[in-house]
Design a protein around this motif. Sequence first.
Motif, PDB file in Angstrom:
ATOM      1  N   ASP A  67       0.189   3.564   8.912  1.00 16.25           N
ATOM      2  CA  ASP A  67       0.812   2.311   8.645  1.00 16.25           C
ATOM      3  C   ASP A  67      -0.440   1.522   9.368  1.00 16.25           C
ATOM      4  O   ASP A  67      -1.188   0.819   9.073  1.00 16.25           O
ATOM      5  N   LEU A  68      -0.635   1.742  10.674  1.00 14.54           N
ATOM      6  CA  LEU A  68      -1.392   1.108  11.489  1.00 14.54           C
ATOM      7  C   LEU A  68      -2.828   0.589  11.067  1.00 14.54           C
ATOM      8  O   LEU A  68      -3.358  -0.300  11.193  1.00 14.54           O
ATOM      9  N   GLN A  69      -3.146   1.675  10.556  1.00 16.19           N
ATOM     10  CA  GLN A  69      -4.596   1.516   9.890  1.00 16.19           C
ATOM     11  C   GLN A  69      -4.363   0.634   8.328  1.00 16.19           C
ATOM     12  O   GLN A  69      -5.764  -0.081   8.965  1.00 16.19           O
ATOM     13  N   VAL A  70      -3.683   1.018   7.767  1.00 16.55           N
ATOM     14  CA  VAL A  70      -3.406  -0.298   7.476  1.00 16.55           C
ATOM     15  C   VAL A  70      -3.452  -1.631   6.990  1.00 16.55           C
ATOM     16  O   VAL A  70      -3.676  -2.492   6.248  1.00 16.55           O
ATOM     17  N   ILE A  71      -2.275  -1.725   8.443  1.00 19.74           N
ATOM     18  CA  ILE A  71      -1.856  -3.813   8.921  1.00 19.74           C
ATOM     19  C   ILE A  71      -4.031  -3.778   9.347  1.00 19.74           C
ATOM     20  O   ILE A  71      -3.801  -4.980   9.121  1.00 19.74           O
ATOM     21  N   VAL A  72      -4.412  -3.260  10.341  1.00 20.21           N
ATOM     22  CA  VAL A  72      -5.283  -3.608  10.808  1.00 20.21           C
ATOM     23  C   VAL A  72      -6.644  -3.685   9.699  1.00 20.21           C
ATOM     24  O   VAL A  72      -7.077  -4.683   9.773  1.00 20.21           O
ATOM     25  N   GLN A  73      -6.768  -2.617   9.361  1.00 15.68           N
ATOM     26  CA  GLN A  73      -8.172  -2.987   7.846  1.00 15.68           C
ATOM     27  C   GLN A  73      -7.610  -4.158   6.877  1.00 15.68           C
ATOM     28  O   GLN A  73      -8.811  -4.752   7.350  1.00 15.68           O
ATOM     29  N   ALA A  85       4.502  -2.562   4.363  1.00 17.54           N
ATOM     30  CA  ALA A  85       4.028  -1.744   5.747  1.00 17.54           C
ATOM     31  C   ALA A  85       4.496  -2.158   7.198  1.00 17.54           C
ATOM     32  O   ALA A  85       5.177  -0.288   6.895  1.00 17.54           O
ATOM     33  N   GLY A  86       4.406  -2.588   7.100  1.00 19.98           N
ATOM     34  CA  GLY A  86       4.918  -2.599   9.458  1.00 19.98           C
ATOM     35  C   GLY A  86       6.566  -2.881   9.223  1.00 19.98           C
ATOM     36  O   GLY A  86       6.496  -1.495  10.241  1.00 19.98           O
ATOM     37  N   ILE A  87       7.168  -3.109   8.307  1.00 20.60           N
ATOM     38  CA  ILE A  87       8.419  -2.693   9.145  1.00 20.60           C
ATOM     39  C   ILE A  87       9.082  -1.250   8.286  1.00 20.60           C
ATOM     40  O   ILE A  87      10.117  -0.820   8.592  1.00 20.60           O
ATOM     41  N   ARG A 112       4.336  -3.954  16.434  1.00 17.80           N
ATOM     42  CA  ARG A 112       5.490  -4.607  16.517  1.00 17.80           C
ATOM     43  C   ARG A 112       4.231  -5.730  16.619  1.00 17.80           C
ATOM     44  O   ARG A 112       5.446  -6.701  15.961  1.00 17.80           O
ATOM     45  N   GLU A 113       3.824  -6.357  16.824  1.00 20.61           N
ATOM     46  CA  GLU A 113       2.658  -7.506  18.087  1.00 20.61           C
ATOM     47  C   GLU A 113       2.459  -7.829  16.526  1.00 20.61           C
ATOM     48  O   GLU A 113       1.987  -9.487  16.413  1.00 20.61           O
ATOM     49  N   LEU A 114       1.753  -6.595  15.923  1.00 15.72           N
ATOM     50  CA  LEU A 114       0.922  -7.019  14.351  1.00 15.72           C
ATOM     51  C   LEU A 114       1.564  -8.091  13.620  1.00 15.72           C
ATOM     52  O   LEU A 114       1.234  -8.524  12.972  1.00 15.72           O
ATOM     53  N   VAL A 115       3.065  -7.490  13.774  1.00 19.80           N
ATOM     54  CA  VAL A 115       4.103  -8.055  12.423  1.00 19.80           C
ATOM     55  C   VAL A 115       4.248  -9.431  13.286  1.00 19.80           C
ATOM     56  O   VAL A 115       4.854 -10.259  12.046  1.00 19.80           O
ATOM     57  N   GLY A 116       4.998  -9.596  14.430  1.00 19.65           N
ATOM     58  CA  GLY A 116       4.607 -10.757  14.947  1.00 19.65           C
ATOM     59  C   GLY A 116       3.814 -12.227  15.105  1.00 19.65           C
ATOM     60  O   GLY A 116       4.280 -13.092  15.004  1.00 19.65           O
ATOM     61  N   PHE A 117       2.737 -11.633  14.794  1.00 21.18           N
ATOM     62  CA  PHE A 117       1.620 -12.559  14.361  1.00 21.18           C
ATOM     63  C   PHE A 117       1.638 -12.643  12.661  1.00 21.18           C
ATOM     64  O   PHE A 117       1.310 -14.431  12.814  1.00 21.18           O
ATOM     65  N   LEU A 118       1.935 -12.188  12.440  1.00 19.65           N
ATOM     66  CA  LEU A 118       2.165 -12.746  10.545  1.00 19.65           C
ATOM     67  C   LEU A 118       3.711 -13.397  10.747  1.00 19.65           C
ATOM     68  O   LEU A 118       4.390 -12.641   9.792  1.00 19.65           O
ATOM     69  N   THR A 119       4.241 -14.688  10.878  1.00 21.36           N
ATOM     70  CA  THR A 119       4.777 -15.640  10.657  1.00 21.36           C
ATOM     71  C   THR A 119       4.200 -16.791  10.114  1.00 21.36           C
ATOM     72  O   THR A 119       3.186 -17.301  10.084  1.00 21.36           O
ATOM     73  N   GLY A 120       5.388 -18.018   9.551  1.00 20.70           N
ATOM     74  CA  GLY A 120       4.986 -19.044   9.429  1.00 20.70           C
ATOM     75  C   GLY A 120       5.338 -20.344   9.807  1.00 20.70           C
ATOM     76  O   GLY A 120       3.667 -20.793   9.866  1.00 20.70           O
ATOM     77  N   ASP A 121       4.919 -19.769  11.675  1.00 25.49           N
ATOM     78  CA  ASP A 121       4.847 -20.463  12.173  1.00 25.49           C
ATOM     79  C   ASP A 121       2.842 -20.016  12.969  1.00 25.49           C
ATOM     80  O   ASP A 121       2.703 -21.202  12.972  1.00 25.49           O
ATOM     81  N   ALA A 149       0.955 -12.465   3.987  1.00 23.11           N
ATOM     82  CA  ALA A 149       1.289 -11.982   4.815  1.00 23.11           C
ATOM     83  C   ALA A 149       2.844 -11.069   5.071  1.00 23.11           C
ATOM     84  O   ALA A 149       3.206  -9.921   5.378  1.00 23.11           O
ATOM     85  N   GLN A 150       3.082 -11.352   3.755  1.00 27.53           N
ATOM     86  CA  GLN A 150       4.710 -10.572   3.355  1.00 27.53           C
ATOM     87  C   GLN A 150       4.460  -9.153   3.199  1.00 27.53           C
ATOM     88  O   GLN A 150       5.529  -8.127   3.105  1.00 27.53           O
ATOM     89  N   THR A 151       3.235  -8.921   1.954  1.00 27.06           N
ATOM     90  CA  THR A 151       2.739  -7.812   1.688  1.00 27.06           C
ATOM     91  C   THR A 151       2.412  -7.008   2.898  1.00 27.06           C
ATOM     92  O   THR A 151       2.320  -5.422   3.154  1.00 27.06           O
ATOM     93  N   LEU A 152       1.500  -7.694   3.802  1.00 27.41           N
ATOM     94  CA  LEU A 152       1.080  -6.566   5.742  1.00 27.41           C
ATOM     95  C   LEU A 152       2.811  -5.991   6.101  1.00 27.41           C
ATOM     96  O   LEU A 152       2.713  -5.532   7.013  1.00 27.41           O
ATOM     97  N   LEU A 153       3.543  -7.039   5.962  1.00 23.86           N
ATOM     98  CA  LEU A 153       4.653  -7.269   6.423  1.00 23.86           C
ATOM     99  C   LEU A 153       5.407  -6.174   6.435  1.00 23.86           C
ATOM    100  O   LEU A 153       5.793  -5.311   7.252  1.00 23.86           O
TER     101      LEU A 153
END
Length: 294
Positions: free
Chosen positions: A238-244, A66-68, A159-168, A60-64
Motif C-alpha cells: 500500500d505504501l508503494q501505491v501511495i508513493v508512486q 489506499a492508506g486508510i 500515517r505521515e503520507l495520509v496526514g499530508f493529503l489534507t485540505g489545509d 487526495a481522497q483516492t490516495l487516502l
Amino acid sequence: MLSRRSNFPRRGPVSERIFGRAYAEAEHGGTWLAAGLFAIALFLFIVSLSVYDITKPIRAQTLLAAGIVSLTDIDRTLEKNVPALREEARTSDEENLEVPGYPLPVTLSRVEALTADIPTIRALVLDRSAKLVYATGLEAFDETGEQSADLFSVSSVIRELVGFLTGDAHERARWVVLASLVIATITGAATLALNRGFARFTSFGLAVLLASAPGYFVARGGTYLVDRFGSDDPFVTDLQVIVQAMLDVPERNFLIAGSLGLIIAVAGRFFGLVANRFFSDESLDPVAYDTGPT
C-alpha cells in the motif's frame, strides 16, 4: 578625399572604454543572476503546483482510501463487526450508527447497515473515512490525543503520507503557487529583457531546463526505487501505491517543463546561428572600420 575610416567617429577616450567594458560585464552578470532567480522561482512553482495537484480533493481522497485500508485493517474489521452493526441497527432507534471496532468516527444509516452487503459497506466507509481525514488530518485517528507510532515503522510512514493529503495542505500550496508564479513571471521577463536577440530565448530555455532537471531526476529516481522495492507485506504494498501515485505528478510536471525548456533553448540557439550566418551586420560596425592611427 575622405578615407573610408573618416566616415565613422573615432573611439572614445580610454576611460570610456573601461567603463563601457565594466558596464558590459555588469550587464552580463545581471543576465545570469536573473536567469538563476528565475530557475529557483520556477522550481518552487512546479513543486508547489505538484503539491496542489496531489492534494486536490478527488485525487487526495483516492490516495487516502489506499492508506486508510492499511491503517484501519478495514476488511478484517468489517468481517468481524458487521453482524454486530446490523444487530444494533435492528434494536436501536438511532438513525446513524458507528461501525464497531473501526478507529474512525464514521457512521452509516440504519438502512445502509441493514440492507447493504459488505462490499457496499466497505465502499461507503472508505469514502466517508477519506473525506473525514482530508478535512481534519491525522486527528481523525486520535480522539484521545494519546496515540503514537514507531517512527521507523511502515505504518508510521503511511500515517505521515495520509496526514499530508489534507485540505489545509491544499490551501497552503495554493498560496505558494501564486507567490512563486508572480516571482517566476517577473524574473522570467527580466531574463528575456536583459539578453539580446535570440540569446534571450536560449537563456530562458536553459533556465527552465535547469529548474526542471533536478526535480525530474529526483522524482524519477524515487519511482524507480519504489518499483524495485518489492515485498509481500500488505503495508509495504500500500505504501508503494501511495508513493508512486504521489511521485507521478511532479515527475510529469518537471518532464513537461524540461522538455519545453530544451525546445526553447535549442530553437533560440539555432535561430541565433542562422541570424549570425545570413543576416549579420558586422560589416556596418563602426569599430570594424577603425583600425587605429596609421
